[in-house]
Design a protein around this motif. Structure first.
Motif, PDB file in Angstrom:
ATOM      1  N   LEU A 183       0.832  -1.198   0.000  1.00 25.46           N
ATOM      2  CA  LEU A 183       0.000   0.000   0.000  1.00 25.46           C
ATOM      3  C   LEU A 183       0.868   1.250   0.000  1.00 25.46           C
ATOM      4  CD1 LEU A 183      -2.792  -0.888   2.598  1.00 25.46           C
ATOM      5  CD2 LEU A 183      -2.674  -1.440   0.149  1.00 25.46           C
ATOM      6  N   THR A 184       0.496   2.195  -0.845  1.00 23.15           N
ATOM      7  CA  THR A 184       1.156   3.497  -0.881  1.00 23.15           C
ATOM      8  C   THR A 184       0.286   4.581  -0.261  1.00 23.15           C
ATOM      9  OG1 THR A 184       0.261   3.919  -3.098  1.00 23.15           O
ATOM     10  CG2 THR A 184       2.452   2.918  -2.958  1.00 23.15           C
ATOM     11  N   SER A 185      -1.002   4.315  -0.138  1.00 26.45           N
ATOM     12  CA  SER A 185      -1.938   5.302   0.405  1.00 26.45           C
ATOM     13  C   SER A 185      -3.054   4.581   1.142  1.00 26.45           C
ATOM     14  CB  SER A 185      -2.553   6.150  -0.711  1.00 26.45           C
ATOM     15  OG  SER A 185      -1.565   6.715  -1.545  1.00 26.45           O
ATOM     16  N   ILE A 186      -3.494   5.173   2.258  1.00 26.14           N
ATOM     17  CA  ILE A 186      -4.656   4.650   2.976  1.00 26.14           C
ATOM     18  C   ILE A 186      -5.307   5.819   3.706  1.00 26.14           C
ATOM     19  CG2 ILE A 186      -3.193   3.952   4.928  1.00 26.14           C
ATOM     20  CD1 ILE A 186      -5.260   1.644   5.382  1.00 26.14           C
ATOM     21  N   ALA A 187      -6.614   5.992   3.506  1.00 24.49           N
ATOM     22  CA  ALA A 187      -7.316   7.128   4.103  1.00 24.49           C
ATOM     23  C   ALA A 187      -8.812   6.878   4.086  1.00 24.49           C
ATOM     24  CB  ALA A 187      -6.997   8.416   3.335  1.00 24.49           C
ATOM     25  N   MET A 188      -9.509   7.519   5.010  1.00 24.25           N
ATOM     26  CA  MET A 188     -10.964   7.566   4.955  1.00 24.25           C
ATOM     27  C   MET A 188     -11.355   8.724   4.042  1.00 24.25           C
ATOM     28  SD  MET A 188     -12.387   5.109   6.706  1.00 24.25           S
ATOM     29  CE  MET A 188     -14.075   5.701   6.899  1.00 24.25           C
ATOM     30  N   ASP A 189     -12.043   8.415   2.956  1.00 22.74           N
ATOM     31  CA  ASP A 189     -12.442   9.424   1.972  1.00 22.74           C
ATOM     32  C   ASP A 189     -13.953   9.522   1.876  1.00 22.74           C
ATOM     33  OD1 ASP A 189      -9.937  10.221   1.155  1.00 22.74           O
ATOM     34  OD2 ASP A 189      -9.888   8.926  -0.620  1.00 22.74           O
ATOM     35  N   PRO A 190     -14.477  10.704   1.551  1.00 28.54           N
ATOM     36  CA  PRO A 190     -15.886  10.783   1.158  1.00 28.54           C
ATOM     37  C   PRO A 190     -16.123   9.917  -0.076  1.00 28.54           C
ATOM     38  CG  PRO A 190     -14.954  12.975   1.492  1.00 28.54           C
ATOM     39  CD  PRO A 190     -13.803  12.011   1.488  1.00 28.54           C
ATOM     40  N   ILE A 191     -17.224   9.208  -0.113  1.00 29.93           N
ATOM     41  CA  ILE A 191     -17.516   8.359  -1.269  1.00 29.93           C
ATOM     42  C   ILE A 191     -17.615   9.201  -2.544  1.00 29.93           C
ATOM     43  CG2 ILE A 191     -20.040   8.431  -1.066  1.00 29.93           C
ATOM     44  CD1 ILE A 191     -17.917   5.286  -1.867  1.00 29.93           C
ATOM     45  N   GLU A 192     -18.001  10.469  -2.387  1.00 25.26           N
ATOM     46  CA  GLU A 192     -18.111  11.359  -3.543  1.00 25.26           C
ATOM     47  C   GLU A 192     -16.761  11.634  -4.198  1.00 25.26           C
ATOM     48  OE1 GLU A 192     -21.762  11.738  -1.254  1.00 25.26           O
ATOM     49  OE2 GLU A 192     -19.668  11.923  -0.625  1.00 25.26           O
ATOM     50  N   LYS A 193     -15.672  11.386  -3.472  1.00 23.98           N
ATOM     51  CA  LYS A 193     -14.336  11.641  -4.018  1.00 23.98           C
ATOM     52  C   LYS A 193     -13.934  10.598  -5.039  1.00 23.98           C
ATOM     53  CE  LYS A 193      -9.642  12.765  -2.445  1.00 23.98           C
ATOM     54  NZ  LYS A 193      -8.742  12.845  -1.260  1.00 23.98           N
ATOM     55  N   LYS A 194     -14.641   9.459  -5.109  1.00 22.73           N
ATOM     56  CA  LYS A 194     -14.194   8.362  -5.975  1.00 22.73           C
ATOM     57  C   LYS A 194     -14.263   8.670  -7.471  1.00 22.73           C
ATOM     58  CE  LYS A 194     -12.839   7.455  -2.927  1.00 22.73           C
ATOM     59  NZ  LYS A 194     -11.417   7.304  -2.631  1.00 22.73           N
ATOM     60  N   PRO A 195     -15.201   9.339  -8.106  1.00 22.78           N
ATOM     61  CA  PRO A 195     -16.450   9.808  -7.529  1.00 22.78           C
ATOM     62  C   PRO A 195     -17.578   8.790  -7.711  1.00 22.78           C
ATOM     63  CG  PRO A 195     -16.151  10.777  -9.705  1.00 22.78           C
ATOM     64  CD  PRO A 195     -14.970   9.874  -9.477  1.00 22.78           C
ATOM     65  N   LEU A 196     -18.338   8.582  -6.629  1.00 23.01           N
ATOM     66  CA  LEU A 196     -19.578   7.812  -6.680  1.00 23.01           C
ATOM     67  C   LEU A 196     -20.655   8.668  -6.025  1.00 23.01           C
ATOM     68  CD1 LEU A 196     -18.268   4.259  -5.693  1.00 23.01           C
ATOM     69  CD2 LEU A 196     -19.174   4.923  -7.933  1.00 23.01           C
ATOM     70  N   TYR A 197     -21.638   9.086  -6.799  1.00 20.22           N
ATOM     71  CA  TYR A 197     -22.691   9.983  -6.313  1.00 20.22           C
ATOM     72  C   TYR A 197     -23.990   9.258  -5.988  1.00 20.22           C
ATOM     73  CZ  TYR A 197     -20.192  14.360  -7.384  1.00 20.22           C
ATOM     74  OH  TYR A 197     -19.310  15.414  -7.388  1.00 20.22           O
ATOM     75  N   HIS A 198     -24.145   8.039  -6.496  1.00 24.80           N
ATOM     76  CA  HIS A 198     -25.389   7.303  -6.296  1.00 24.80           C
ATOM     77  C   HIS A 198     -25.178   6.058  -5.426  1.00 24.80           C
ATOM     78  CE1 HIS A 198     -28.015   9.075  -9.707  1.00 24.80           C
ATOM     79  NE2 HIS A 198     -27.018   9.912  -9.449  1.00 24.80           N
ATOM     80  N   TYR A 199     -24.136   6.062  -4.643  1.00 21.87           N
ATOM     81  CA  TYR A 199     -23.755   4.891  -3.848  1.00 21.87           C
ATOM     82  C   TYR A 199     -23.437   5.368  -2.434  1.00 21.87           C
ATOM     83  CZ  TYR A 199     -21.132   0.571  -2.726  1.00 21.87           C
ATOM     84  OH  TYR A 199     -20.662  -0.595  -2.160  1.00 21.87           O
ATOM     85  N   TYR A 200     -24.400   5.171  -1.537  1.00 23.88           N
ATOM     86  CA  TYR A 200     -24.282   5.629  -0.150  1.00 23.88           C
ATOM     87  C   TYR A 200     -23.816   7.086  -0.060  1.00 23.88           C
ATOM     88  CZ  TYR A 200     -24.624   0.608   0.734  1.00 23.88           C
ATOM     89  OH  TYR A 200     -25.035  -0.704   0.759  1.00 23.88           O
ATOM     90  N   PRO A 201     -24.554   8.009  -0.685  1.00 21.57           N
ATOM     91  CA  PRO A 201     -24.135   9.416  -0.675  1.00 21.57           C
ATOM     92  C   PRO A 201     -23.987   9.949   0.743  1.00 21.57           C
ATOM     93  CG  PRO A 201     -26.427   9.168  -1.388  1.00 21.57           C
ATOM     94  CD  PRO A 201     -25.842   7.803  -1.369  1.00 21.57           C
ATOM     95  N   GLY A 202     -22.939  10.736   0.928  1.00 25.74           N
ATOM     96  CA  GLY A 202     -22.658  11.327   2.229  1.00 25.74           C
ATOM     97  C   GLY A 202     -21.841  10.456   3.162  1.00 25.74           C
TER      98      GLY A 202
ATOM     99  N   THR B 166     -22.445  16.672   1.580  1.00 24.70           N
ATOM    100  CA  THR B 166     -23.613  16.135   0.870  1.00 24.70           C
ATOM    101  C   THR B 166     -24.829  16.149   1.782  1.00 24.70           C
ATOM    102  OG1 THR B 166     -22.191  14.681  -0.442  1.00 24.70           O
ATOM    103  CG2 THR B 166     -24.529  14.113  -0.334  1.00 24.70           C
ATOM    104  N   GLU B 167     -25.949  16.604   1.236  1.00 26.65           N
ATOM    105  CA  GLU B 167     -27.196  16.629   1.998  1.00 26.65           C
ATOM    106  C   GLU B 167     -28.333  16.059   1.149  1.00 26.65           C
ATOM    107  OE1 GLU B 167     -30.150  19.709   4.439  1.00 26.65           O
ATOM    108  OE2 GLU B 167     -28.317  20.453   3.475  1.00 26.65           O
ATOM    109  N   ILE B 168     -28.970  15.019   1.661  1.00 28.35           N
ATOM    110  CA  ILE B 168     -30.114  14.432   0.975  1.00 28.35           C
ATOM    111  C   ILE B 168     -31.343  15.291   1.260  1.00 28.35           C
ATOM    112  CG2 ILE B 168     -31.614  12.407   0.814  1.00 28.35           C
ATOM    113  CD1 ILE B 168     -29.175  10.698   1.487  1.00 28.35           C
ATOM    114  N   LYS B 169     -32.028  15.713   0.201  1.00 23.71           N
ATOM    115  CA  LYS B 169     -33.122  16.681   0.336  1.00 23.71           C
ATOM    116  C   LYS B 169     -34.502  16.046   0.173  1.00 23.71           C
ATOM    117  CE  LYS B 169     -30.911  20.762   0.603  1.00 23.71           C
ATOM    118  NZ  LYS B 169     -31.168  21.813   1.594  1.00 23.71           N
ATOM    119  N   ASN B 170     -34.735  15.465  -0.977  1.00 26.85           N
ATOM    120  CA  ASN B 170     -36.080  15.000  -1.312  1.00 26.85           C
ATOM    121  C   ASN B 170     -36.086  13.551  -1.782  1.00 26.85           C
ATOM    122  OD1 ASN B 170     -37.755  17.502  -0.962  1.00 26.85           O
ATOM    123  ND2 ASN B 170     -36.270  18.281  -2.464  1.00 26.85           N
TER     124      ASN B 170
END
Length: 329
Positions: A52-71, A307-311
């Motif tokens: 491993l060269t990198s390990i971190a807790m990232d927002p899922i949106e950074k992958k980017p994945l917007y429709h997969y457990y948003p927030g 990220t904020e889920i609205k509707n």
């Protein structure tokens, strides 16, 4: 080192790697294009197993994945090596060479780290994950049994047989579709048709799929290409999210960043055929929000990685009109 799974034996201890479409012919003592596969005395080895060269807790949106457990946040790890040759690579320090500083883990250790950090999953990202095939396969099989979901952020340049094996233990992918220009793909050492096949196979395997296209001025930024790309994606499903991302100078590329006007135009063209198109690498862009394709209601609001889920109701339906939205909550 770990013995590799996919290779053919030729004469005089020469081997052909069959993990990706490059099909490297590797003589004893040499490595393939990815630099992570080596022929040692007529046996193929993975050089980056558990490295491993990198390990971190990232927002899922950074992958980017917007429709997969948003927030949510996900434990994200990278190794080293890549099987394409992009001169604009933003992670070239780990994709083009083996760094001096490496952390070594075995699959169960990585799974325990994910548990200790209360991560719902493991994302293999930063460099090209498929060149760590054996380690990801071993980790994914164990992680799924432990209720840990597996995410790949990949260029999609992998042969069909290993892909079919890997997707059995993968929950979500973001695939980097470099663009619709076949000449551009050849320039970076690949063939577009193989990436398209990976996208199709992942969807057929019921893996959650999102796509990213990094727009580089003068390379893959034509309106005609985006129209064709969006048309092809729509033929699979108009609900596949597409991330159109702004290029910034990196590695060997020093041309200026992609003009916002170019990205906005391509965004509009893609939206004519796709329900969910996003602009990335642009601060405060409203084009990163998710809207209901039926009534236009704001469903998920994004400000950077906030990220904020609205509707959206708990079952993933628009609370304004009831339309089912392809989002995993």
């Amino acid at each position: 080192m770990k013995p590799a799974i996919y290779f053919n034996e030729l004469e005089d201890d020469v081997l052909q790697c069959t993990l990706c479409p490059n099909r490297c012919i590797i003589k004893p003592g040499h490595v393939g294009i990815c630099k992570a596969r080596k022929n040692i005395k007529g046996m193929m080895y993975s050089l980056n197993y558990g490295e491993l060269t990198s390990i971190a807790m990232d927002p899922i949106e950074k992958k980017p994945l917007y429709h997969y457990y948003p927030g949510s946040e996900i434990l994200s790890v990278g190794s080293w090596g890549c099987n394409l040759q992009c001169d604009f690579c933003q992670n070239w320090e780990i994709s083009k060479q083996r760094p001096k500083i490496i952390n070594r883990v075995v699959p169960d250790q990585l799974i325990e780290i994910a548990k200790n950090r209360n991560s719902f999953g493991l994302a293999f990202t930063y460099n090209e994950p498929s060149v760590s095939f054996e380690f990801i396969l071993d980790t994914a099989r164990n992680a799924i049994r432990e209720g840990i979901e597996i995410v790949l952020v990949t260029n999609g340049y992998i042969d069909e047989e290993p892909l079919n094996l890997l997707v059995q233990s993968v929950n979500a992918v973001n695939i980097d579709l470099k663009g619709w220009n076949s000449a551009f793909y050849r320039k970076i050492g690949g063939e577009k048709k193989h990436v398209l096949k990976t996208i199709e196979k992942a969807l057929q395997a019921n893996v959650h799929v999102e796509l990213t296209t990094l727009i580089i001025p003068g390379e893959n930024d034509s309106a005609e290409d985006m129209v064709e790309e969006a048309r092809w994606i729509s033929s699979l499903s108009p609900d596949v999210p597409l991330h159109i991302t702004r290029y910034y100078p990196a590695y060997k590329y020093d041309i200026p960043p992609t003009p916002i006007e170019t990205l906005s135009k391509l965004w509009e063209l893609a939206r004519e055929r796709l329900n969910y198109v996003y602009l990335g690498n642009i601060p405060d862009a409203t084009e990163s929000n998710t809207y209901c394709p039926s009534c236009g209601a704001l469903l998920i609001e994004r400000n950077g990685y906030s990220t904020e889920i609205k509707n959206l109701d708990e079952e993933g339906r628009c609370s304004k009109c009831g339309k089912e939205i392809p989002v995993i909550l």
